[in-house]
Scaffold this motif. Structure first.
Motif, PDB file in Angstrom:
ATOM      1  N   TYR A  75     104.472  45.673  52.651  1.00 59.41           N
ATOM      2  CA  TYR A  75     103.794  45.698  53.946  1.00 59.41           C
ATOM      3  C   TYR A  75     103.259  44.319  54.335  1.00 59.41           C
ATOM      4  CZ  TYR A  75     100.132  45.932  50.434  1.00 59.41           C
ATOM      5  OH  TYR A  75      99.369  45.674  49.329  1.00 59.41           O
ATOM      6  N   ALA A 117      91.976  36.198  49.816  1.00 64.08           N
ATOM      7  CA  ALA A 117      92.886  35.121  49.408  1.00 64.08           C
ATOM      8  C   ALA A 117      94.219  35.731  48.984  1.00 64.08           C
ATOM      9  CB  ALA A 117      92.289  34.325  48.252  1.00 64.08           C
ATOM     10  N   TRP A 119      96.262  35.582  46.707  1.00 64.09           N
ATOM     11  CA  TRP A 119      96.517  35.237  45.306  1.00 64.09           C
ATOM     12  C   TRP A 119      97.024  36.456  44.559  1.00 64.09           C
ATOM     13  CZ3 TRP A 119      91.010  32.804  44.367  1.00 64.09           C
ATOM     14  CH2 TRP A 119      90.988  31.499  44.866  1.00 64.09           C
ATOM     15  N   THR A 148      88.361  39.599  48.222  1.00 61.43           N
ATOM     16  CA  THR A 148      89.558  40.241  47.685  1.00 61.43           C
ATOM     17  C   THR A 148      90.491  39.115  47.265  1.00 61.43           C
ATOM     18  OG1 THR A 148      91.366  41.781  48.122  1.00 61.43           O
ATOM     19  CG2 THR A 148      90.467  40.666  50.051  1.00 61.43           C
ATOM     20  N   GLY A 150      92.902  39.490  44.513  1.00 58.09           N
ATOM     21  CA  GLY A 150      93.953  39.952  43.598  1.00 58.09           C
ATOM     22  C   GLY A 150      93.365  40.389  42.260  1.00 58.09           C
ATOM     23  N   HIS A 170      89.802  45.804  46.263  1.00 59.57           N
ATOM     24  CA  HIS A 170      91.103  45.839  45.590  1.00 59.57           C
ATOM     25  C   HIS A 170      91.644  47.243  45.837  1.00 59.57           C
ATOM     26  CE1 HIS A 170      93.947  43.964  42.905  1.00 59.57           C
ATOM     27  NE2 HIS A 170      93.965  45.022  42.118  1.00 59.57           N
ATOM     28  N   ASN A 171      92.680  47.344  46.631  1.00 60.62           N
ATOM     29  CA  ASN A 171      93.146  48.665  47.061  1.00 60.62           C
ATOM     30  C   ASN A 171      94.160  49.268  46.105  1.00 60.62           C
ATOM     31  OD1 ASN A 171      91.572  48.534  49.348  1.00 60.62           O
ATOM     32  ND2 ASN A 171      93.198  47.771  50.671  1.00 60.62           N
ATOM     33  N   ASP A 173      96.360  51.120  47.536  1.00 62.27           N
ATOM     34  CA  ASP A 173      97.405  51.057  48.560  1.00 62.27           C
ATOM     35  C   ASP A 173      98.108  52.383  48.820  1.00 62.27           C
ATOM     36  OD1 ASP A 173      96.932  48.518  49.362  1.00 62.27           O
ATOM     37  OD2 ASP A 173      98.535  47.597  48.198  1.00 62.27           O
ATOM     38  N   ARG A 186     103.638  44.180  40.329  1.00 65.02           N
ATOM     39  CA  ARG A 186     102.541  44.595  39.456  1.00 65.02           C
ATOM     40  C   ARG A 186     102.402  46.098  39.521  1.00 65.02           C
ATOM     41  NH1 ARG A 186      97.396  42.019  42.611  1.00 65.02           N
ATOM     42  NH2 ARG A 186      97.959  42.822  44.633  1.00 65.02           N
ATOM     43  N   ILE A 210      96.669  52.370  52.418  1.00 63.08           N
ATOM     44  CA  ILE A 210      97.358  52.243  53.708  1.00 63.08           C
ATOM     45  C   ILE A 210      98.125  53.542  53.967  1.00 63.08           C
ATOM     46  CG2 ILE A 210      99.028  50.849  55.007  1.00 63.08           C
ATOM     47  CD1 ILE A 210      98.736  48.654  52.941  1.00 63.08           C
ATOM     48  N   ALA A 241      95.896  51.699  58.602  1.00 67.44           N
ATOM     49  CA  ALA A 241      97.202  52.161  59.079  1.00 67.44           C
ATOM     50  C   ALA A 241      98.097  50.931  59.027  1.00 67.44           C
ATOM     51  CB  ALA A 241      97.088  52.674  60.505  1.00 67.44           C
ATOM     52  N   VAL A 243     100.087  47.873  59.657  1.00 64.02           N
ATOM     53  CA  VAL A 243     100.375  46.988  60.786  1.00 64.02           C
ATOM     54  C   VAL A 243     101.768  46.439  60.499  1.00 64.02           C
ATOM     55  CG1 VAL A 243      99.685  44.890  62.008  1.00 64.02           C
ATOM     56  CG2 VAL A 243      97.935  46.346  60.971  1.00 64.02           C
ATOM     57  N   LEU A 309      93.238  39.648  58.581  1.00 61.69           N
ATOM     58  CA  LEU A 309      93.525  38.453  57.784  1.00 61.69           C
ATOM     59  C   LEU A 309      94.491  37.562  58.553  1.00 61.69           C
ATOM     60  CD1 LEU A 309      93.762  40.038  54.219  1.00 61.69           C
ATOM     61  CD2 LEU A 309      91.950  38.571  55.107  1.00 61.69           C
TER      62      LEU A 309
HETATM   63  N1  SAM Z   1      95.987  39.532  47.517  1.00 59.72           N
HETATM   64  C1  SAM Z   1      94.900  40.407  47.391  1.00 59.72           C
HETATM   65  C2  SAM Z   1      95.329  41.816  46.990  1.00 59.72           C
HETATM   66  O1  SAM Z   1      96.408  42.230  47.315  1.00 59.72           O
HETATM   67  O2  SAM Z   1      94.529  42.472  46.347  1.00 59.72           O
HETATM   68  C3  SAM Z   1      94.003  40.463  48.600  1.00 59.72           C
HETATM   69  C4  SAM Z   1      94.544  40.432  50.009  1.00 59.72           C
HETATM   70  S1  SAM Z   1      95.508  41.838  50.520  1.00 59.72           S
HETATM   71  C5  SAM Z   1      96.106  41.247  52.053  1.00 59.72           C
HETATM   72  C6  SAM Z   1      94.319  43.122  50.901  1.00 59.72           C
HETATM   73  C7  SAM Z   1      94.824  44.444  51.401  1.00 59.72           C
HETATM   74  O3  SAM Z   1      95.193  44.346  52.756  1.00 59.72           O
HETATM   75  C8  SAM Z   1      96.055  45.034  50.741  1.00 59.72           C
HETATM   76  O4  SAM Z   1      95.777  45.651  49.523  1.00 59.72           O
HETATM   77  C9  SAM Z   1      96.508  46.056  51.779  1.00 59.72           C
HETATM   78  O5  SAM Z   1      95.923  47.313  51.527  1.00 59.72           O
HETATM   79  C10 SAM Z   1      95.970  45.471  53.090  1.00 59.72           C
HETATM   80  N2  SAM Z   1      97.090  45.054  53.967  1.00 59.72           N
HETATM   81  C11 SAM Z   1      97.840  43.944  53.839  1.00 59.72           C
HETATM   82  N3  SAM Z   1      98.801  43.887  54.784  1.00 59.72           N
HETATM   83  C12 SAM Z   1      98.671  44.999  55.540  1.00 59.72           C
HETATM   84  C13 SAM Z   1      99.380  45.525  56.669  1.00 59.72           C
HETATM   85  N4  SAM Z   1     100.421  44.897  57.190  1.00 59.72           N
HETATM   86  N5  SAM Z   1      98.951  46.691  57.196  1.00 59.72           N
HETATM   87  C14 SAM Z   1      97.891  47.338  56.662  1.00 59.72           C
HETATM   88  N6  SAM Z   1      97.196  46.898  55.593  1.00 59.72           N
HETATM   89  C15 SAM Z   1      97.573  45.753  55.028  1.00 59.72           C
END
Ligand code: SAM
Ligand code: DTB
Ligand code: SF4
Length: 331
Positions: A75, A117, A119, A148, A150, A170-171, A173, A186, A210, A241, A243, A309
């Motif tokens: 995603y 970040a 990362w 957040t 990683g 930390h999701n 997901d 991972r 998500i 939701a 994106v 973000l």
């Molecule tokens: N890199 C770190 C990680 O994955 O834990 C932190 C940043 S990451 C962008 C944080 C969260 O943003 C992801 O776990 C995901 O749930 C959410 N996310 C990222 N891209 C997305 C998208 N296109 N639509 C919805 N949620 C998104």
């Protein structure tokens, strides 16, 4: 079935008889599928039992290091695997400018500042030291600070805690069953290990997921089952939701029906009554009324500000209109 309940209860926390950690996936799916107005009514009641429904928390989000991430989350526009995405790779921001942006967010009404970040994991060194400085600065403004970054280990969590960090995002997901369709670099267990490291240092957990990535309703229930099985529950549960971003493998998925988001929020509220449920990514696809339904269903926090973000969030004007429609709100 694998047990995901790897967190120890806090003996100092008062016990609330309505808070359960033993929901079954069947029970959760049944709640999700229940008649919409019954579901909403039940979620509303649970919400009112635990929170003032007139209070909506505003959290502001900033990408402190964008793009070039080695993970392959399907995603995510920030993954280096998705070469077609038009997104520049940027260096880590400097702490002084991040703290300045946090101050601006505070003046605009946010009381929580979340920094993300791209990362794979936290590493010791100058970049992590800079993040610690950002956390100290944000806390110094009297705001809640969330990051957040990683995966991390307990000694990183210790340093974040010492810097004053409120929560670590930390999701999960998605469900354990659907996960491998979304991320291969991972595992689910890696995520659980990071969550346990965060908890081991007494930092609040912000953990959610998500919807709209092609998962089934059973998958949604299964993800909530893992979250609601944690003892204690995550203090905050972001419900995003998808994106869809051009160039990612999920770019062409149909947007989900907003009522699915309402059901997901309501089911999260019922299964985790005392957690903050954050209506996160995807609000630009919801009209004012759909967002209000999500707030009625128990969401009590939103990301506030024009950008998440890397993707757009509702503009300030439309959020002002939303909050005006709700009437006076205690932030
Ligand atoms: N890199 C770190 C990680 O994955 O834990 C932190 C940043 S990451 C962008 C944080 C969260 O943003 C992801 O776990 C995901 O749930 C959410 N996310 C990222 N891209 C997305 C998208 N296109 N639509 C919805 N949620 C998104
Ligand atoms: C979360 O669950 N949602 C936020 C926050 N935690 C870090 C991130 C949403 C990112 C949406 C895509 C983007 O803007 O890049
Ligand atoms: Fe990297 Fe996080 Fe995006 Fe996955 S979600 S690609 S780990 S920034």
């Amino acid at each position: 079935m694998t047990a995901y309940h790897n967190q120890m209860p806090d003996p100092d926390k008062p016990v609330d008889g309505n808070i359960r950690h033993n929901w079954s996936v069947d029970e959760i799916e049944e709640i999700y599928r229940s008649p919409l107005l019954e579901l909403l009514g039940r979620a509303c009641a649970v919400h009112r039992d635990h929170f003032d429904p007139a209070r909506i928390q505003k959290a502001s989000l900033l990408s402190i290091k964008t793009g070039g991430c080695p993970e392959d989350c399907a995603y995510c526009p920030q993954s280096a695997h998705h070469r077609e995405v038009k997104l520049g790779k940027e260096q880590l921001f400097d702490p002084a400018s991040v703290i300045e942006m946090a101050e601006r967010a505070k003046n605009a009404g946010a009381d929580r500042f979340c920094m993300g970040a791209a990362w794979r994991r936290v590493r010791d060194g100058a970049a992590f030291d800079a993040v610690l400085e950002m956390v100290r600065g944000v806390k110094g403004l009297g705001m809640e600070a969330c990051v957040t970054l990683g995966m991390l280990e307990p000694h990183h969590a210790r340093q974040l805690k010492d810097a004053g960090l409120t929560a670590y995002n930390h999701n999960l997901d998605t469900s354990p069953e659907f996960y491998s369709q979304i991320i291969t670099t991972r595992t689910y267990q890696h995520r659980l290990d990071t969550l346990a490291a965060v908890r081991s240092q007494g930092i609040d957990l912000c953990c959610g997921g998500i919807i709209g990535m092609g998962e089934t309703i059973r998958d949604r229930a299964s993800m909530l089952h893992v979250l609601a099985g944690f003892d204690p529950h995550p203090e905050s549960v972001p419900i995003n939701a998808l994106v869809p971003v051009a160039g990612t493998p999920l770019a062409n998925l149909e947007p989900i029906d907003p009522l699915e988001l309402v059901r997901m929020v309501a089911t999260a509220r019922i299964t985790m009554p005392a957690s903050m449920v954050r209506l996160s990514a995807g609000r630009t696809n919801l009209n004012r009324e759909a967002q209000i339904m999500c707030l009625m269903a128990g969401a009590n926090s939103v990301f506030y500000g024009e950008k998440l973000l890397t993707t757009p969030n509702p503009e300030e004007d439309s959020d002002t209109a939303l909050f005006n429609a709700l009437g006076p709100i205690a932030a």
